[in-house]
Structures are given as structure tokens and as C-alpha cells.
Enzyme design. Structure first.
Site, mmCIF file in Angstrom:
data_model
loop_
_atom_site.group_PDB
_atom_site.id
_atom_site.type_symbol
_atom_site.label_atom_id
_atom_site.label_comp_id
_atom_site.label_asym_id
_atom_site.label_seq_id
_atom_site.Cartn_x
_atom_site.Cartn_y
_atom_site.Cartn_z
ATOM 1 N N ASP A 1 54.557 26.915 47.704
ATOM 2 C CA ASP A 1 53.728 28.114 47.802
ATOM 3 C C ASP A 1 52.366 27.601 48.268
ATOM 4 O O ASP A 1 52.279 26.496 48.830
ATOM 5 C CB ASP A 1 53.663 28.836 46.443
ATOM 6 N N LYS B 1 58.284 31.449 38.786
ATOM 7 C CA LYS B 1 57.152 30.936 39.556
ATOM 8 C C LYS B 1 56.466 29.847 38.742
ATOM 9 O O LYS B 1 56.619 29.785 37.517
ATOM 10 C CB LYS B 1 56.160 32.066 39.861
#
Length: 448
Positions: free
Chosen positions: A169, A129
Site C-alpha cells: 500500500d 489491513k
């Protein structure tokens, strides 16, 4: 908070001590550790090989400066992150989040969750991430472009289609992915379309990728209800948020017969007893970048509420799609009292531990994000597959693939929960199934 199994309590204490102040990461680790006692009792070799300790330590953590110039000519400085957590199953895979709340603890929590989420898809992708504390809200396209180009000028050296494949995201949509990919292509002099997912359809993107997370969570809800002998048709649905995931969860729920009666943004929520007008919502939030109150003003059957929160609205199905820890224990008790049947996490970790305990204790079906919202990363992997074969699939074909993957994740969760003596517990099923898949791969690869 209930005490952890003694086999993992010491390890959890070590994680907290080694990662001070990273409360979101601690919460994500704790949630997985709560499920692992039965696994270690049945398979002690995981503990003997220190697999859990290795899982909690990222393979690589990258923090870098992102300088850029705003439209007034002022130099701005943000911080960029990429946490490459685990590549036992494939290249690191996970989104980039641009939001002021981003710091290392948030990125590590998201990356840790991503390991297990990606494993549950059954596709060959590891977990990672990234992101920045940059806020794209209110910035011009030119400012966003300059920031993205500066961000990629450092990030490019750490990523690749066989190494690490970022996606979008919160705060990173098609516009940002386009700017990031353009800078990557410029620096590397390669059209390596598999290095980023969430691309535009005209330049290597996949059908259904935009819709995938929202559609996927509703496919998961369908399976949860079917396991209870129920259907979505005619049921009241409340979806928090009004961003990409929320909008497409609303869309798919409506297509499958659900009646979505409420959604929200950071300024409040609307209740629309006639059912959310999806086209108006898309226009207000996506087209005009307006507020939820603008929707209510233009929709006669809707009312905007700024007191309390969206979980006060009686519903059969709740899908939190806004942000982490948005639904607490008190909210869960209200949902239970109002007869809620199913809660499925569309966002990452939107329910607090207290909420999860209340919901599962009351017999409400609860699906954690690592299972219920895995449709986004699953379709990203399908995008990678299309890029690798220089192919492009139709919308219907890709949606069918997504539906099959979500059904498989659901069934894996239930089967695993049954195997470990916790029938119907999607949290235990998701955590154990994801863990064992990754752990077995790690053991096969040796101490690396």
C-alpha cells in the site's frame, strides 16, 4: 450531515463509543451505514442476527513494537499494526501501509473498506489491513531492510496463505515486499509464495500487479462513461498524486484516448496542456524520486502550481489517487461548475462525505474506491491463484482478467442500485452488493 436510518443509528453510535478518536474508521462505517436502510427493510434477518454489529468488530487486532537500528547506529522504535477484519469469504487480504499518519483508526478504516471491496471482486478473499507509522521516505535501503525484517519478525506468526495475505500500500512497494518476504522465508524455512502479494516477477509475482489499481480505475471509468453513452477518447482527465496508482491510471487513460492534463504530489501540482509526458514523469518520480516541480522544469509545456489545488483545473474526468479526504465539498463544487462528468476514486476514501453528496446531487457519476480501485486486490488474488497452481500468466491474459473483473464490479453496482430504487448510484450499489455478499456468508457459517 443527513441523519441515518433509525435501524442503524443506534448501532453507529455504539461503534463511535466503542472506538473513540478513530475518525477515519467512523467515516468509513458511516458511509456504508448510509446505504443499509433499504437492505434491512427488505431483509430484516440481517438485523435479527446482528450481522452489522459483527461486521464492525474486527476478528483480530494486532499491535506490536518494531525496534530497528538506523545507519548511525541509533535504536528507533515504531508501532506495527495488523487488523484482521473479516474472513467469511476467505483468508484476510489487504495491504500494508508505511506512513507517519498510520495509527489504529486508519488501519481499521482501510480494513473495513477492504471487506466490501474484496467481496465485490467475486473472488474468495476476506478483508484486512496493516502497516506502521514508519516513514520510508529519505531512508536508505539498508534502513528499510532492517525495519522490514523487524516488522516481519513479529508479523510472521499471524499470517499465511490460508490465514492472512498482506500486500503493499502507500510506502510499501516491491523493495519492501522483497525484504518482508525474505524475512518470512528465513524464519519459517518455507517458500510459501502465496503469503504475500506484490512480489517481483522473478520470485512468484504476477504480471499487471504493479499496474492493476491504476489500470482498474480507468477500466471502471470506461464503463461509467459507456453507461452515459459516452467514451473516454478525447476527454480531459485530471489525476491527483504521482505515485504508483496515479502513474498507471495516467498510462491507461492515455492508451485509451484520454488527455491527462494534470497530476500532483505533496508539494503542488502541474498542468500540462499538451498532455502529461508519462516517460518523463516516471523518470522523475520513480527513477530519481524527485518532485513534481522537477517535471515542470524539464517539460516546456507544463507549469507548476503551488496555490489552490488540482481540482481547480477544468476536466471531464477526475481520478483522485493521492490520499484520504483530499477532495472536499468546495473542490466538488468547482469540478461541477467546470463540467466534470465522472469522478472515480483511485485512492481509499479520497472524497469527503460533503464532496460525495455534492457530486451525486449534481448528477456527476461518482464511483467509490471500494468499487473503482478494486483492481489492485483483484490482481493480488490472481497472483495467489498463480502461486497455488505454480503457474505464471502472460501480461495480456492477466490484463484481460482484470478488465472482466472491473466490468463485473461496475455492472453489479448498477444492478444492485436499481434493485434498491437508487438507479445510477454507485455508492449505494457498491455498499449493498458488498454487504449482502459478506453477510450471507457470515450467516451460513454461524455465530463465529
Amino acid at each position: 450531515m443527513p441523519k441515518l436510518d433509525e435501524k442503524v443509528q443506534d448501532l453507529y453510535d455504539q461503534v463511535v463509543a466503542r472506538n473513540p478518536g478513530e475518525v477515519e474508521f467512523h467515516q468509513a462505517v458511516r458511509e456504508v451505514f448510509d446505504s443499509l436502510g433499504p437492505v434491512l427493510a427488505k431483509h430484516p434477518h440481517y438485523a435479527e442476527a446482528e450481522v452489522i454489529a459483527r461486521l464492525c468488530e474486527p476478528e483480530r487486532q494486532i499491535i506490536f513494537r518494531v525496534p530497528w537500528t538506523d545507519d548511525a547506529g541509533r535504536v528507533r522504535i515504531n508501532r506495527g499494526f495488523r487488523v484482521e477484519f473479516n474472513s467469511a469469504l476467505g483468508p484476510f487480504k489487504g495491504g500494508l501501509r508505511f506512513h507517519p499518519s498510520v495509527y489504529l483508526g486508519v488501519v481499521k478504516f482501510l480494513g473495513f473498506e477492504q471487506i466490501f471491496k474484496n467481496a465485490l471482486t467475486g473472488l474468495p478473499i476476506g478483508g484486512g489491513k496493516g502497516g506502521s507509522d514508519f516513514d520510508p521516505k529519505g531512508r536508505s535501503d539498508a534502513e528499510v531492510m532492517r525495519f522490514c525484517q523487524s516488522f516481519m519478525t513479529e508479523l510472521y506468526r499471524h499470517i499465511g496463505e490460508y490465514t492472512d495475505v498482506p500486500a503493499g500500500d502507500t510506502g510499501v512497494g516491491g523493495r519492501e515486499i522483497g525484504y518482508l518476504f525474505g524475512q518470512y522465508k528465513r524464519i519459517t524455512n518455507r517458500y510459501e509464495s502465496g503469503v504475500l502479494t506484490g512480489k517481483g516477477l522473478a520470485w512468484g509475482g504476477s504480471q499487471v500487479r504493479t499496474e492493476a489499481t491504476g489500470y482498474g480505475v480507468v477500466f471502471f471509468v470506461l464503463e461509467m462513461l459507456a453507461a452515459k453513452g459516452e467514451a473516454l477518447d478525447g476527454k480531459r482527465v485530471v489525476v491527483s498524486g504521482s505515485g504508483n496508482v496515479a502513474v498507471h491510471a495516467i498510462e491507461k487513460a492515455q492508451q485509451l484516448g484520454g488527455r491527462v492534463i494534470a497530476c500532483s504530489d505533496s508539494s503542488g501540482y502541474v498542468v500540462d496542456d499538451a498532455g502529461i509526458d508519462l516517460e518523463l514523469l516516471k523518470d522523475v518520480k520513480g527513477g530519481r524520486r524527485g518532485r513534481i516541480a522537477d517535471y515542470a522544469r524539464e517539460r516546456g509545456s507544463a507549469r507548476v502550481v503551488t496555490a489552490g489545488n488540482i481540482w481547480d483545473v477544468p476536466t471531464d474526468v477526475a481520478i483522485p489517487c493521492a490520499t484520504q479526504n483530499e477532495l472536499n465539498g468546495t473542490d466538488a463544487e468547482r469540478l461541477i461548475a467546470n463540467g466534470c462528468r465522472v469522478v472515480a476514486e483511485g485512492a481509499n476514501m479520497p472524497c469527503t462525505p460533503e464532496a460525495i453528496r455534492a457530486l451525486t446531487g449534481a448528477g456527476v457519476g461518482f464511483a467509490p474506491g471500494k468499487a473503482a480501485n478494486a483492481g489492485g486486490v483483484a490482481t493480488s488474488a490472481l497472483e495467489m491463484q498463480q502461486n497455488a497452481s505454480r503457474d505464471s500468466w502472460t501480461f495480456d491474459h492477466t490484463e484481460r482478467r482484470l478488465s472482466v473483473i472491473m466490468r463485473s464490479i461496475h455492472d453489479t453496482c448498477l444492478t444492485t442500485a436499481d434493485e434498491y430504487g437508487r438507479p445510477g448510484d454507485y455508492v449505494v450499489g457498491a455498499n449493498i452488493a458488498g454487504f449482502t455478499h459478506v453477510a450471507d456468508a457470515m450467516l451460513a457459517l454461524g455465530v463465529v
